[in-house]
Design an enzyme around this catalytic site. Sequence first.
Site, PDB file in Angstrom:
ATOM      1  N   ASP A 223     -46.539  42.998 -40.872  1.00  0.00           N
ATOM      2  CA  ASP A 223     -45.078  42.851 -40.871  1.00  0.00           C
ATOM      3  C   ASP A 223     -44.412  43.539 -39.675  1.00  0.00           C
ATOM      4  O   ASP A 223     -43.186  43.459 -39.521  1.00  0.00           O
ATOM      5  CB  ASP A 223     -44.490  43.408 -42.176  1.00  0.00           C
ATOM      6  CG  ASP A 223     -44.762  42.501 -43.366  1.00  0.00           C
ATOM      7  OD1 ASP A 223     -45.212  41.357 -43.164  1.00  0.00           O
ATOM      8  OD2 ASP A 223     -44.515  42.939 -44.512  1.00  0.00           O
TER       9      ASP A 223
ATOM     10  N   CYS B 183     -45.940  28.839 -47.003  1.00  0.00           N
ATOM     11  CA  CYS B 183     -44.754  29.222 -46.241  1.00  0.00           C
ATOM     12  C   CYS B 183     -45.131  29.210 -44.775  1.00  0.00           C
ATOM     13  O   CYS B 183     -46.275  28.933 -44.430  1.00  0.00           O
ATOM     14  CB  CYS B 183     -44.223  30.573 -46.681  1.00  0.00           C
ATOM     15  SG  CYS B 183     -45.244  31.921 -46.145  1.00  0.00           S
TER      16      CYS B 183
ATOM     17  N   ARG C 196     -32.678  38.189 -45.484  1.00  0.00           N
ATOM     18  CA  ARG C 196     -33.643  38.351 -46.578  1.00  0.00           C
ATOM     19  C   ARG C 196     -34.197  39.769 -46.607  1.00  0.00           C
ATOM     20  O   ARG C 196     -34.558  40.265 -47.671  1.00  0.00           O
ATOM     21  CB  ARG C 196     -34.816  37.368 -46.406  1.00  0.00           C
ATOM     22  CG  ARG C 196     -34.431  35.938 -46.627  1.00  0.00           C
ATOM     23  CD  ARG C 196     -35.650  35.079 -46.641  1.00  0.00           C
ATOM     24  NE  ARG C 196     -36.582  35.572 -47.657  1.00  0.00           N
ATOM     25  CZ  ARG C 196     -37.781  35.057 -47.880  1.00  0.00           C
ATOM     26  NH1 ARG C 196     -38.203  34.045 -47.161  1.00  0.00           N
ATOM     27  NH2 ARG C 196     -38.566  35.544 -48.809  1.00  0.00           N
TER      28      ARG C 196
ATOM     29  N   LYS D 222     -37.719  46.632 -49.344  1.00  0.00           N
ATOM     30  CA  LYS D 222     -37.655  45.318 -49.992  1.00  0.00           C
ATOM     31  C   LYS D 222     -38.923  45.042 -50.797  1.00  0.00           C
ATOM     32  O   LYS D 222     -38.850  44.641 -51.960  1.00  0.00           O
ATOM     33  CB  LYS D 222     -37.496  44.227 -48.920  1.00  0.00           C
ATOM     34  CG  LYS D 222     -37.744  42.819 -49.441  1.00  0.00           C
ATOM     35  CD  LYS D 222     -37.592  41.769 -48.359  1.00  0.00           C
ATOM     36  CE  LYS D 222     -38.813  41.489 -47.528  1.00  0.00           C
ATOM     37  NZ  LYS D 222     -39.842  40.631 -48.157  1.00  0.00           N
ATOM     38  N   ASN D 223     -40.078  45.239 -50.166  1.00  0.00           N
ATOM     39  CA  ASN D 223     -41.322  44.822 -50.811  1.00  0.00           C
ATOM     40  C   ASN D 223     -41.753  45.738 -51.952  1.00  0.00           C
ATOM     41  O   ASN D 223     -42.665  45.409 -52.692  1.00  0.00           O
ATOM     42  CB  ASN D 223     -42.436  44.664 -49.775  1.00  0.00           C
ATOM     43  CG  ASN D 223     -42.214  43.415 -48.942  1.00  0.00           C
ATOM     44  OD1 ASN D 223     -41.375  42.576 -49.292  1.00  0.00           O
ATOM     45  ND2 ASN D 223     -42.929  43.285 -47.847  1.00  0.00           N
TER      46      ASN D 223
ATOM     47  N   ARG E 250     -50.948  31.018 -47.946  1.00  0.00           N
ATOM     48  CA  ARG E 250     -50.643  32.025 -48.961  1.00  0.00           C
ATOM     49  C   ARG E 250     -50.879  31.533 -50.384  1.00  0.00           C
ATOM     50  O   ARG E 250     -49.946  31.389 -51.182  1.00  0.00           O
ATOM     51  CB  ARG E 250     -49.208  32.537 -48.788  1.00  0.00           C
ATOM     52  CG  ARG E 250     -49.001  33.211 -47.463  1.00  0.00           C
ATOM     53  CD  ARG E 250     -47.626  33.738 -47.281  1.00  0.00           C
ATOM     54  NE  ARG E 250     -47.414  35.042 -47.923  1.00  0.00           N
ATOM     55  CZ  ARG E 250     -46.243  35.628 -48.002  1.00  0.00           C
ATOM     56  NH1 ARG E 250     -45.182  35.036 -47.520  1.00  0.00           N
ATOM     57  NH2 ARG E 250     -46.124  36.799 -48.581  1.00  0.00           N
TER      58      ARG E 250
HETATM   59  C1  EPZ Z   1     -47.137  41.049 -49.070  1.00  0.00           C
HETATM   60  O1  EPZ Z   1     -47.382  39.669 -49.181  1.00  0.00           O
HETATM   61  C2  EPZ Z   1     -45.780  41.198 -48.437  1.00  0.00           C
HETATM   62  N1  EPZ Z   1     -44.766  40.555 -49.263  1.00  0.00           N
HETATM   63  C3  EPZ Z   1     -45.781  40.577 -47.042  1.00  0.00           C
HETATM   64  O2  EPZ Z   1     -44.518  40.808 -46.443  1.00  0.00           O
HETATM   65  C4  EPZ Z   1     -46.868  41.240 -46.208  1.00  0.00           C
HETATM   66  O3  EPZ Z   1     -46.946  40.617 -44.958  1.00  0.00           O
HETATM   67  C5  EPZ Z   1     -48.216  41.154 -46.913  1.00  0.00           C
HETATM   68  O4  EPZ Z   1     -48.104  41.699 -48.256  1.00  0.00           O
HETATM   69  C6  EPZ Z   1     -49.333  41.887 -46.212  1.00  0.00           C
HETATM   70  O5  EPZ Z   1     -48.994  43.235 -46.047  1.00  0.00           O
HETATM   71  C7  EPZ Z   1     -44.277  41.184 -50.301  1.00  0.00           C
HETATM   72  O6  EPZ Z   1     -44.643  42.301 -50.648  1.00  0.00           O
HETATM   73  C8  EPZ Z   1     -43.203  40.483 -51.051  1.00  0.00           C
HETATM   74  P1  EPZ Z   1     -51.329  39.483 -49.531  1.00  0.00           P
HETATM   75  P2  EPZ Z   1     -48.548  39.108 -50.089  1.00  0.00           P
HETATM   76  O7  EPZ Z   1     -51.551  38.939 -50.898  1.00  0.00           O
HETATM   77  O8  EPZ Z   1     -48.674  39.992 -51.270  1.00  0.00           O
HETATM   78  C9  EPZ Z   1     -54.475  35.925 -48.872  1.00  0.00           C
HETATM   79  C10 EPZ Z   1     -42.458  40.196 -45.497  1.00  0.00           C
HETATM   80  O9  EPZ Z   1     -42.129  39.775 -44.374  1.00  0.00           O
HETATM   81  N2  EPZ Z   1     -54.397  35.662 -50.324  1.00  0.00           N
HETATM   82  O10 EPZ Z   1     -51.754  40.879 -49.237  1.00  0.00           O
HETATM   83  O11 EPZ Z   1     -48.311  37.671 -50.287  1.00  0.00           O
HETATM   84  C11 EPZ Z   1     -53.183  35.578 -48.159  1.00  0.00           C
HETATM   85  O12 EPZ Z   1     -53.081  34.200 -47.882  1.00  0.00           O
HETATM   86  C12 EPZ Z   1     -43.674  39.648 -46.194  1.00  0.00           C
HETATM   87  O13 EPZ Z   1     -41.805  41.071 -46.096  1.00  0.00           O
HETATM   88  C13 EPZ Z   1     -55.261  34.760 -50.908  1.00  0.00           C
HETATM   89  O14 EPZ Z   1     -56.091  34.147 -50.251  1.00  0.00           O
HETATM   90  O15 EPZ Z   1     -49.794  39.316 -49.130  1.00  0.00           O
HETATM   91  C14 EPZ Z   1     -53.260  36.443 -46.926  1.00  0.00           C
HETATM   92  O16 EPZ Z   1     -54.014  35.822 -45.933  1.00  0.00           O
HETATM   93  C15 EPZ Z   1     -44.298  38.537 -45.419  1.00  0.00           C
HETATM   94  N3  EPZ Z   1     -55.143  34.523 -52.258  1.00  0.00           N
HETATM   95  C16 EPZ Z   1     -54.003  37.690 -47.420  1.00  0.00           C
HETATM   96  O17 EPZ Z   1     -54.624  37.301 -48.650  1.00  0.00           O
HETATM   97  C17 EPZ Z   1     -54.237  35.174 -53.044  1.00  0.00           C
HETATM   98  O18 EPZ Z   1     -54.186  34.919 -54.260  1.00  0.00           O
HETATM   99  C18 EPZ Z   1     -53.128  38.897 -47.699  1.00  0.00           C
HETATM  100  O19 EPZ Z   1     -52.006  38.511 -48.489  1.00  0.00           O
HETATM  101  C19 EPZ Z   1     -53.367  36.111 -52.438  1.00  0.00           C
HETATM  102  C20 EPZ Z   1     -53.477  36.353 -51.074  1.00  0.00           C
END
Ligand code: EPZ
Length: 429
Positions: free
Chosen positions: A311, A120, A403, A22-23, A125
Site C-alpha cells: 500500500d 478489482c 475512500r 482505515k484497514n 483478489r
Molecule cells: C488488505 O487486503 C488491505 N485491505 C489492502 O489494502 C492491502 O493492500 C492488503 O491487505 C495487503 O497488505 C484491507 O485491509 C481492507 P490479502 P486483502 O488477502 O486482505 C491473495 C488499500 O489500499 N488472496 O493479504 O484483500 C490476494 O489476491 C487496500 O487499503 C488469495 O489468493 O489482502 C493477494 O494476492 C488495497 N485468496 C494476496 O493473497 C484469498 O482468499 C494478499 O491479499 C485472499 C487473498
Amino acid sequence: MDSIVIQGGNRLNGTIPVSGAKNSALKLMAASILTDQPLLLTNMPRLADTKFLGRLLKALGVEVTERDGADGQETLFHGATISSTFAPYDLVRQMRASFNVLGPLLARTGEAKVSLPGGCTIGARPVDLHLQALTALGAEIELDEGYVTARAPKGLQGAEIAFPIVSVGATEHALLAAVMANGTTVLRNAAREPEIGDLARCLTAMGARVDGIDSDVLTITGVSSLGGATWSVIPDRIEMGSYAVAAAMAGGEVRLTKARADLMQALSAKMVEAGVEITPTDDGVIVKRDPAQRLKAVDLTTEVYPGFATDLQAQFMALMTTADGQSTIQENIFENRFMHAPELARLGADIAVHAGSAVVTGVPTLRGAPVMATDLRASVSLVIAGLVAEGETTVGRVYHLDRGFEKLEDKLTACGADIRRVKGDEHDH
Ligand code: EPZ
C-alpha cells in the site's frame, strides 16, 4: 466529478495529525456484529469506505452513531438484534472489506448470505482462503449466482487452519469467526499486519481469548458470547507513510503526530537509504529533507508485514521518479498494481514496467498534467508527484482518494502545499 488541483513547487513545513487506520476500522466495525452490546470505536476516520460499511451494518440491524467524543471522532455500533443476515451485491461490490461481515454473521446467528466481492483493479483478489477457513470451522458453504450462502446451525467448531499463503483479509476473517466457535482454533501462517493485532486486542477487550497476537500463529479459545468495549483505532501507517513520502518529495520538515514510528519501519529504512532524515518522536516521526540535495535511487520489494507494504509502493515510486539513478521496484503482493506508472509517466517520469517489476529512472524534474488513477494508493502517488511537478497537476477521480484519506487537501495545505479540490461542474467549465 471532483478533481484535486495542485500547483507544484512548494515546500512542506508543519504538522500533520495522522487519522485512525482505515484497514483496521473496517474490521473492527465488522466485529460489532459479534455482540449485542455497544462497541465504541474512537479515533475513527471518516472516510467513504467506513461510510459504505456503516450502511451495510445498518442494513443488518446494527445501530451506527457517528459523534464527536472527548478523544475526537468516534462511532458507536450497537447490534442489539441482527435483523437481517443478507449482504446484497450493491452494498458489497463498492468495497471488498464488506465481505468480512460473513464470518461474524455466521458466528452470531448461524447463517449468512453475502455477495461475492469480485475482482478489482489491483488484481483478481479471490476469497478462496476466506471460504476455506470458514469451511474448516464447520460452515456449510454454497456458491450460487454470485452469492455465498453459509450455515452453521450447530455453531462453528474450532479447527487447525494453515494458510497456504499469507492473507490479511483471510486471517482477520478467520479470527472474527473463530472467537465464538466451540473449542480451540489455531491459525498458522497468519498475517501479522498491525491492523490484525489491533483487531485481536479489541476482540480480547470484548471478552475473546486470543494468544500469539502479532505472531504468525494465533491460538483462539472460543467463548460463548462477547460483550461491548471501547477501543481506539490504531493510527493509519499507510496514511502516515504517504505524508512522510510527500514531505520527502517536496522537501522541508513535517512532523507527523498521533502516529507510531514503529509502524513504518520498513518505509523509514528505505527513505533513510534514499537520503531523507527521519526522527522518531513520542507520537510519530519528523521527516526532513533538504530540497537542495537530490535523493538517491533505491530498490524496493513489497512484502507482507513487517516488510515494505504494497500500500506504499505507488507513493515510493513517485518519490523515485526524481531521484538520482535507477530504482527497481518489485511488487510481490498483487499482480496488477502498477497502474500509476503510466500516469506518473504523463508527468514526465521514466518508468518501464515488466510483469511484476518496474524500473524507474530518475529525471531532474516533473511537469504538471491532468492524470487520474484507479485505486486510492495510486491516486495519492499522483498527488505526491504533483507537489513537485512544475505548473499545474489535476488529479481526477478523487472519489478514490476519499475512500482512504481524510481531509487530504486540508492536511497538505496546512503545511504549505498549493492544493485544492475543484467541484465537478466548476472544473468542467
Ligand atoms: C488488505 O487486503 C488491505 N485491505 C489492502 O489494502 C492491502 O493492500 C492488503 O491487505 C495487503 O497488505 C484491507 O485491509 C481492507 P490479502 P486483502 O488477502 O486482505 C491473495 C488499500 O489500499 N488472496 O493479504 O484483500 C490476494 O489476491 C487496500 O487499503 C488469495 O489468493 O489482502 C493477494 O494476492 C488495497 N485468496 C494476496 O493473497 C484469498 O482468499 C494478499 O491479499 C485472499 C487473498
